[in-house]
Each structure stands twice: as structure tokens, then as C-alpha cells.
Design a protein around this motif. Structure first.
Motif, PDB file in Angstrom:
ATOM      1  N   THR A 114       1.114  -1.107  -0.363  1.00 57.29           N
ATOM      2  CA  THR A 114       0.340   0.082  -0.208  1.00 57.29           C
ATOM      3  C   THR A 114       1.041   0.806   0.061  1.00 57.29           C
ATOM      4  O   THR A 114       1.542   1.625   0.471  1.00 57.29           O
ATOM      5  N   ARG A 153      -7.088   6.981   2.260  1.00 56.87           N
ATOM      6  CA  ARG A 153      -5.793   6.061   0.449  1.00 56.87           C
ATOM      7  C   ARG A 153      -4.534   5.824   1.166  1.00 56.87           C
ATOM      8  O   ARG A 153      -4.281   5.643   0.423  1.00 56.87           O
ATOM      9  N   ASP A 155      -4.025   3.511   2.615  1.00 55.39           N
ATOM     10  CA  ASP A 155      -4.718   2.037   3.116  1.00 55.39           C
ATOM     11  C   ASP A 155      -3.832   1.985   1.040  1.00 55.39           C
ATOM     12  O   ASP A 155      -4.780   0.204   0.903  1.00 55.39           O
ATOM     13  N   ASN A 156      -4.956   2.189   0.436  1.00 52.19           N
ATOM     14  CA  ASN A 156      -4.946   1.822  -1.339  1.00 52.19           C
ATOM     15  C   ASN A 156      -3.703   1.994  -2.027  1.00 52.19           C
ATOM     16  O   ASN A 156      -2.194   1.698  -1.699  1.00 52.19           O
ATOM     17  N   TYR A 157      -3.471   0.616  -2.730  1.00 54.98           N
ATOM     18  CA  TYR A 157      -2.198   0.475  -3.878  1.00 54.98           C
ATOM     19  C   TYR A 157      -2.181   0.994  -4.664  1.00 54.98           C
ATOM     20  O   TYR A 157      -3.269   2.127  -5.036  1.00 54.98           O
ATOM     21  N   GLU A 160      -5.008   2.228  -7.842  1.00 56.83           N
ATOM     22  CA  GLU A 160      -5.884   2.776  -7.478  1.00 56.83           C
ATOM     23  C   GLU A 160      -5.611   4.371  -7.268  1.00 56.83           C
ATOM     24  O   GLU A 160      -6.735   4.984  -7.290  1.00 56.83           O
TER      25      GLU A 160
END
Ligand SMILES: Nc1ncnc2c1ncn2[C@@H]1O[C@H](COP(=O)(O)OP(=O)(O)OP(=O)(O)O)[C@@H](O)[C@H]1O
Ligand SMILES: Nc1ncnc2c1ncn2[C@@H]1O[C@H](COP(=O)(O)OP(=O)(O)O)[C@@H](O)[C@H]1O
Ligand code: SF4
Ligand code: SF4
Ligand SMILES: [Mg+2]
Ligand SMILES: [Mg+2]
Lengths: 352, 406
Positions: A114, A153, A155-157, A160
Motif C-alpha cells: 500500500t 487513501r 491503505d490504497n495500492y 488505485e
């Protein structure tokens, strides 16, 4: 305009980097010299293949080896030559005092972690904090660079995120250790003008807030004009001209700088004003002899320019140029032919 | 270059021979100097909506658990879950989620292109420029709307008749590398259209190829090189040479210089202008370098999310822009003059996806002037001069039609 010696943050002296490939030795950087002052933005501009990125990699000591090798020169940062440091000392400087952002953020972000993890990791690497604190810091710095709802956000990859958002993440990672110098290699080249404007504004604001110097690499003269205090123009492994922004745009001396500026649509110009630079950037395995620009130069003094590399001259304080039109050899060459240098330049301009 | 009547006649002659005859064709009376007229053109892409995999898995595992205790009920449940997610056709009460969504890449645009002009089409990436370009020259079939070329609706033509039109309209792509056959020499790439249209072969073709190679500023010895042996600028010249082979009157240039260095870019622009002078070409020029569009184009169309926001002459759009999107877009362009560092208008966020856009104005999610009506009604057409049109609820003034200025 030139600032006192003690304002110098980074000084690059006679740096040379070659790539030893199967086809031959690519003489990517022959010799570059420039300084970066404290809290200024220096633009590094030139056509693609002129050696801008390799310069950045050489300064940071991360030229891919093999095939690349920095062969000579000094990179003086805070009075110490970075090339003499051990790799672990150098690693400490990178990220802590000098940070870099790349043109394509996707290649420099790890797709399987992430975004928050990656920023936190950068923080932990350089600061004594635990995981939880690092995460909080990541969220703070993400919202600082304008990522909306950063606490989600985080924790987004990377996939994304859009291109512009990824570039913000890269800037966040670069900023998280308060670097004194940021090297930004074409940070907005793949973005839309609207997003580019946002990212440039962010860079401007953070450089002021953190009192940070920036080396901004780009091929867009517009971006240079908007952002920089001074400009270094690169051509085929050499620095052709360095000067403050007004001098470069208003009164450039080097034929290549003039060519670059003539080839772009300036405000208030029309179709007829666009001029072209003949030919293309040379192959650097067998670069042209003498001044590497001579095959494309309208001012080429046949018998001199292709034989001798011009020396670097400081014509006015802070205005440095590498071209025989201004060297003693050049003046002697023209004098021998009973031509006045001024007249020569005017004649060439008129012939265009 | 044939005149209007001969193209029309040729097509009518061909059409007459078909089963349905020429009644299938649709014509439009166009103004004398208009080459191409695009009327309310739409191009939607159908895209499958991904299954809600998480819910599917939860439901499936739940039915597995049931299966462990109650074999029959479990089996039925499992079947039901699978059918619900993969099988069923669209039956509203059971299966509310349609499996197809429409991506409205181009959503109703109108453009008039006059002979000998350079028309600019600008907008952020993903706003539909390339899709519009391909639909205009019928590399894609439109979802609705029409393209009239010299008065003929080209989407009603058979592929045989279309061949006749193809000779007159060509396209040059952004990435010359992807659009050129890597295993053919420059000569064969340029000669291919001669072959397809049975225009020239052998020495005659080679002669013409060499002339084209010279016209676009390449050298004769380049003729037998392969695309990868050229530089980016040279490849783009090759793409232009091929587009010119059939002596078209209209060329779409889709970001022809975006991937090129400044010096090469200037050379290609000069080539484009020279050819226009020499051959009287008409261009639709797509670009995101607005400072280039400003000096190059006679008229400019500003596009956002599949729709035209503002259009007019270069001066109308760059010096007297009305639309909030145009203003933001143009203010974002870096100006190559350090004395003119300007205050920028920053747009919120980024261009949204063109899938299921909200009703009303497409720009509403980022617009600084947005008001309630923008979220309900499509933005109206308002004219500010004979040539200058803008689509917005909240820009002051303007007339309902350009008639007001005659
Ligand atoms: N074949 C396709 N199938 C589905 N969607 C598509 C297809 N081609 C284009 N699109 C979508 O249509 C929209 C418009 O695309 P288009 O390529 O025309 O944009 P553009 O303005 O030319 O962008 P760019 O400057 O990046 O090339 C985009 O959202 C794109 O993802
Ligand atoms: N890994 C490498 N191997 C061989 N040559 C390289 C490598 N990286 C860069 N070069 C060469 O160095 C020169 C300068 O490249 P670069 O600095 O990337 O240019 P710019 O960033 O100005 O576009 C080019 O001729 C390029 O081909
Ligand atoms: S040294 Fe000679 S060839 Fe090189 S830029 Fe100056 S005038 Fe031109
Ligand atoms: S119609 Fe409304 S949302 Fe659209 S551009 Fe005008 S003010 Fe903005
Ligand atoms: Mg580079
Ligand atoms: Mg495109």
C-alpha cells in the motif's frame, strides 16, 4: 546575478559518465559543471538524450553499474565530495538530505504494497519512529501534498491512484525526511496541463515551506519559465549555457539556447516565428568532435569548432557559456579572416 | 484532388449498381466552403461491469456451509448464487444490476470544417479526442449522429463506396511506431495505399513514393529502411508521407507531435504548414500543447468528457474565452516567458470517468461557477459573436443563435 560562495549547496565539477555497452562506449556525459544555491530552483533543460537524467543519477551515485560508470569529477555537497563517500554513507544522504522523484512514478512505486506502507517505510528508514507514528506521519504528509481523505487513501495500492495522485505520493515520499535538495526528473511530463499546474504549484509551495533547493529536469521551456530561478542548458553531454532565468530567456548567448527558444511557441508569436534546429541529437558512441553541436550550428566556424572543445567562460557574473563565439580562439579565428565577431553574428542571423 | 461533384457522382454511380440503389444514401446541402460537417456525433463503448466478487464469494461460501448440513438446500442455494451472478438475463426485480454500462466517450459533438483551415480540438487526456477523430473518419462506427463529407453521409456508404471517400480523408497518429508495419520498408509502407486503391504499381509507384519521401523532408536513401531505423521525428514524417500518398483533401492529425522533442516538433509543424500551402489541405489538429494550437489553428474546439464546451476562432478561444473550463485549461498552460508568470486557476480534482455521467452539465463536478440548474439541465448553447459559441448556464450575456449577429 551570482550569489556568494557560502550560499552554494551543491557544486558539480567536471563530472563524466560513460556507459560501456556491447555496441560501444556511450559517452553520455562528457563534462558538466554547475552549482545549486540554497533554496533556489535550478532548471536543467535540453532535448531528450542530452544527458539530463544521467546527470541526476550521477549526482546521487545511482548510475546502473554495469554498464554505467562515473569516471571523473566531483559532487561537492556541504563541502564534502559525495563521490568519496562509502555506499552506506551515501545511502544516508540520499533520502535524508537529497531526494529524487522520477518521471514515471509507477515504476518507482512497489505495486504490491500500500502507498501508506511505502511512505512509512521511507520514514522509518531515516527517522527513529515506530510503525504507528510512521503511519500517522504518512497520513499527515499525504494530506500535505494534497491527497484528499488521506486517512482512507493511505491503505490504497498504487494502481488505485491516478497519474497525478501517484506523482503526489512520490513527492510525499521525497519530502518525508525534509531534504535540502530535491531532484525532480520530468515530474509532470506525462500529466495533463491542469494536473501539471497543480503539481508544479505543490513543488513551489513545499520548496518555500521546507526551504529546499530543487533541480528541475524538463524539456519544456514553459515549465522552466514558470518555475526556475536559474537555468542550465544541456547538450549532448555538456552544459552549453548557465544563467539566471531572465538572461536565458531575454539574452541567450549560446546558439543552441537560441535554437531551443526559437522552436517553441512564445506568447504573442505567430506561425511564421517558429524556427527549427536542423538535424538531431547525435549518437553518443561516436559524438561529433570539438563542439558537439557543430553539425547543427548556424554559426559553425569551420576549421575551429570541430577541432577544439570550447572552454567554459563566465561572461557576466553567473552567466556561463561554452562556445567559440566567445572564446579567445574564436576571436582570433575571426580576426585572422578579418571579420568582426559582432558582424559575423549579425550576418548569420540575417542569413537565416 | 477531385472537386465536390465528381466525388458525389462517383459514389452515386457506384451506389446505383447496388441492390438498394442510391436511395440508401443521405445527402446534406452544405455551405460552399465547408468540407466536413459533423452533426451530433455520439460514440459509446459498451463495457462489462465487474461482478461484485466479494459478495459472490460470501454467498457461495455460505451455501457451501449450508451444503455441509443440508445437502439439498445447499445445492439449490449454490445453484441460485451462481445463476444470479453469471447467468440471468436482465430481469429488473431479481437482477437490478445491468451487466453492461455505457462509456460515453463522445456524447454529441458538432463541428464544421471549412476548406483550407486548421481546426484544433483540445482537452484533457481521456476526454474523447482520439475517439472523436476515429469516428469522424469512420475507423469506428458512431453510436448516433452523422458525418457529412462533401455533402455525403459517410456512415451510410458500403465499404466499396467508402474506399472512394478514404482517398480524400486520412489520419496521422500520435505514436508513429505503433501505426507502421515494423516488417515493411518505408517504400512499401508508403506504396501500400497505391496498391489497395489500384492507383499505381511498379516503377510508377516507386516514382511517386520517392517524390513523397522528398516532400516530407526525408532522403531517397531512407526508402529502404525499416521503421525502427528511423528517429521519432523521421517516423512521424513517414506517417505523414503515407497519409499524403492518395492526395487527400482532409487529414486528421491526432497529437502528431506530442511525443517529439521541441526541435523536431517545430520541424514537423513547419512541414504541416508547407503542405497546407502547397496542396491546400484541411486539417483537424488534435493536441494538448495549447500554446501550439493557439498559433497554428484557425478555429478551436474545447472538449470535456465527450462534449464541446466552447468553440470559436483562435482569438475567440484564447483571448476572449467565456467558459470556466476553457479559462482553467488555458490558465494552466505554462507560458514560456518568465516575465509573464500568471496566477493560475486550479481545477478541483481530475477528469471523472465518462461512465454514467450525472445529468446536466458534464463539468459540474469541477466547476467553480456551478449552481443548482447545472445539475439538472444540459448547458445551453450561447453565441457571443458570429463565430464564438459557449455552452454554459452561468456565463453572462450571449444570444441563443448565431443569427443574431448577421
Ligand atoms: N476501445 C475502447 N473501449 C473502451 N473504452 C475506450 C476505448 N477507446 C477509448 N475508450 C475510452 O474513451 C475515453 C476517451 O478516450 P480517447 O482515447 O478518445 O481520449 P483522448 O482524449 O484522446 O486521451 P489521450 O490524450 O490520453 O489519448 C477514455 O475514457 C477511454 O478510456
Ligand atoms: N542504462 C544505459 N545504458 C546505455 N546507455 C544509456 C543508459 N542510460 C542512458 N543512456 C544514454 O545516455 C544518454 C543520455 O540519456 P538520458 O540522460 O536518459 O537523456 P535525457 O534524460 O536527457 O533524455 C543517451 O544517449 C542514452 O541512450
Ligand atoms: S562552438 Fe562553434 S559550433 Fe559550437 S555552438 Fe559555438 S559557434 Fe556553434
Ligand atoms: S453549466 Fe454550470 S457547471 Fe457547467 S460550466 Fe457552466 S456554470 Fe459550470
Ligand atoms: Mg530523461
Ligand atoms: Mg489520444
Amino acid at each position: 546575478m551570482s550569489r556568494p560562495q557560502e550560499d552554494i549547496l551543491l557544486e558539480v565539477k567536471g563530472l563524466r559518465t560513460y556507459f560501456f555497452t556491447e555496441e560501444g562506449v556511450v559517452k553520455a556525459i562528457e563534462s558538466i559543471d554547475f552549482v545549486v544555491y540554497k533554496s533556489e530552483t535550478l532548471g536543467l533543460v535540453g532535448e531528450s538524450g542530452s544527458g539530463k537524467s544521467v546527470s541526476a543519477l550521477s549526482i546521487l551515485g545511482i548510475v546502473p553499474d554495469p554498464p554505467g560508470k562515473v569516471l571523473r569529477g566531483e559532487v561537492v555537497f556541504h563541502g564534502q565530495d559525495l563521490r568519496k563517500l562509502s555506499s552506506s554513507e551515501m545511502r544516508k544522504i540520499r533520502g535524508n538530505q537529497i531526494a529524487m522523484i522520477f518521471q514515471d512514478p509507477m515504476t518507482s512505486l512497489n505495486p504490491v504494497f500500500t502507498v501508506g506502507n511505502q511512505i512509512a517505510e521511507a520514514i522509518i528508514l531515516h527517522q527513529k519512529v515506530n510503525k504507528k507514528e510512521a503511519r500517522e506521519k504518512s497520513i499527515k504528509i499525504m494530506s500535505l501534498v494534497g491527497i484528499p481523505s488521506a486517512d482512507e487513501r493511505v491503505d490504497n495500492y498504487p494502481f488505485e491512484f491516478s497519474g497525478g495522485m501517484r506523482q503526489r505520493v512520490m513527492i510525499a515520499m521525497a519530502l518525508c525526511c525534509n531534504p535540502e535538495l530535491l531532484i525532480a526528473d520530468e515530474p509532470t511530463t506525462s500529466l495533463d496541463v491542469t494536473i501539471q499546474a497543480q503539481i508544479l504549484e505543490l513543488l513551489k509551495a513545499t520548496s518555500e515551506e521546507f526551504d529546499m533547493s530543487i533541480i528541475l529536469i524538463t524539456h519544456d521551456m514553459g515549465v522552466i519559465a514558470e518555475m526556475c530561478d536559474r537555468v542550465a542548458v544541456m547538450y549532448a553531454g555538456y552544459i552549453a549555457e548557465v544563467g539566471d532565468i531572465m538572461t536565458i530567456f531575454r539574452n541567450p548567448f549560446h546558439p543552441y539556447t537560441r535554437g531551443l527558444l526559437g522552436a517553441i511557441p512564445r506568447p504573442d508569436a505567430n506561425r511564421e516565428d517558429l524556427t527549427i534546429i536542423r538535424g538531431a541529437i547525435p549518437n553518443l558512441i561516436n559524438p561529433p568532435s570539438g563542439c558537439r553541436f557543430h553539425p547543427r550550428c548556424d554559426y559553425w566556424m569551420q576549421g575551429l569548432c570541430e577541432n577544439e572543445v570550447p572552454v567554459l567562460l563566465e561572461l557576466e557574473p553567473g552567466h556561463i557559456i561554452m562556445c567559440h563565439l566567445y572564446t579567445e580562439e574564436g576571436k582570433a579565428f575571426l580576426a585572422q579572416r578579418k571579420i568582426d565577431p559582432e558582424t559575423y553574428m549579425k550576418q548569420v542571423l540575417a542569413a537565416q | 484532388m477531385s472537386s465536390d461533384t465528381s466525388l458525389k457522382d462517383k459514389i452515386l454511380a457506384r451506389a446505383g449498381k447496388g441492390i438498394l440503389g442510391s436511395s440508401r444514401l443521405r445527402m446534406k446541402e452544405m455551405e460552399e466552403d465547408v468540407v466536413l460537417e459533423i452533426v451530433n456525433l455520439r460514440k459509446f463503448f459498451e463495457i462489462p461491469i465487474p461482478f461484485e466478487t466479494t459478495w459472490f464469494l460470501i454467498a457461495f461460501i455460505a451455501s457451501l456451509v449450508v451444503f455441509a448440513f443440508q445437502t439439498m438446500v445447499g445445492l439449490i442455494l449454490m445453484g441460485a448464487v451462481i445463476v444470479a451472478y453469471f447467468g440471468l438475463p436482465y430481469i429488473p426485480p431479481f437482477n437490478k444490476r445491468p451487466k453492461i454500462a455505457y462509456l460515453k466517450a463522445v456524447d454529441g459533438i458538432a463541428i464544421k470544417i471549412k476548406r483550407g483551415k486548421i481546426i484544433g480540438l483540445v482537452g484533457e487526456s481521456g476526454c474523447g479526442k482520439s475517439t472523436a477523430a476515429k469516428t469522424i473518419i469512420r475507423l469506428l462506427e458512431p453510436t448516433s449522429g452523422a458525418v457529412y463529407f462533401q455533402g455525403i453521409d459517410i456512415n451510410r456508404l458500403t465499404s466499396e463506396e467508402m474506399k472512394e471517400v478514404r482517398r480524400h480523408m486520412q489520419i496521422v497518429f500520435q505514436d508513429p511506431y505503433a501505426s507502421l508495419n515494423p516488417r515493411a520498408t518505408a517504400h512499401d509502407i508508403i506504396a501500400e495505399p497505391f496498391d489497395i486503391h489500384g492507383i499505381a504499381s511498379g516503377d510508377e509507384a516507386s516514382f511517386r513514393v520517392l517524390k513523397l519521401i522528398k516532400d516530407v523532408g526525408l532522403a531517397p536513401h531512407h526508402a529502404y529502411r525499416y521503421p525502427h531505423e528511423f528517429s521519432g521525428g523521421q517516423r512521424q514524417r513517414l506517417g505523414i508521407a503515407r497519409a499524403l500518398a492518395l492526395e487527400p483533401d482532409f487529414i486528421v492529425m491526432d497529437e502528431p507531435v506530442s511525443n517529439l522533442d521541441v526541435s523536431v516538433r517545430a520541424a514537423i509543424i513547419q512541414l504541416i504548414l508547407d503542405l497546407q500551402k502547397k496542396m491546400g489541405l484541411t486539417y483537424l489538429f488534435i493536441a494538448h500543447d495549447l500554446s501550439l494550437v493557439k498559433i497554428l489553428c484557425d478555429e478551436v474546439y474545447v472538449m470535456y468528457l465527450g462534449k464541446i464546451m466552447e468553440a470559436g476562432t483562435s482569438d475567440d478561444v484564447f483571448e476572449d474565452m467565456k467558459h470556466p473550463y476553457t479559462k482553467a485549461l488555458i490558465s494552466a498552460v505554462p507560458v514560456a516567458d518568465p516575465t509573464k508568470r500568471s496566477k493560475k486557476i486550479f481545477l478541483q480534482g481530475e477528469i471523472p470517468t465518462p461512465i454514467n455521467p450525472p445529468p446536466g452539465c458534464k463539468f459540474q463536478t469541477r466547476c467553480p461557477l456551478v449552481s443548482d440548474i447545472c445539475r439538472v439541465d444540459e448547458s445551453p448553447e450561447k453565441w457571443y459573436s458570429k463565430t464564438h459559441v459557449c455552452f454554459c448556464h452561468n456565463v453572462e450575456g450571449g444570444e441563443d443563435s448565431s443569427e443574431a449577429f448577421y
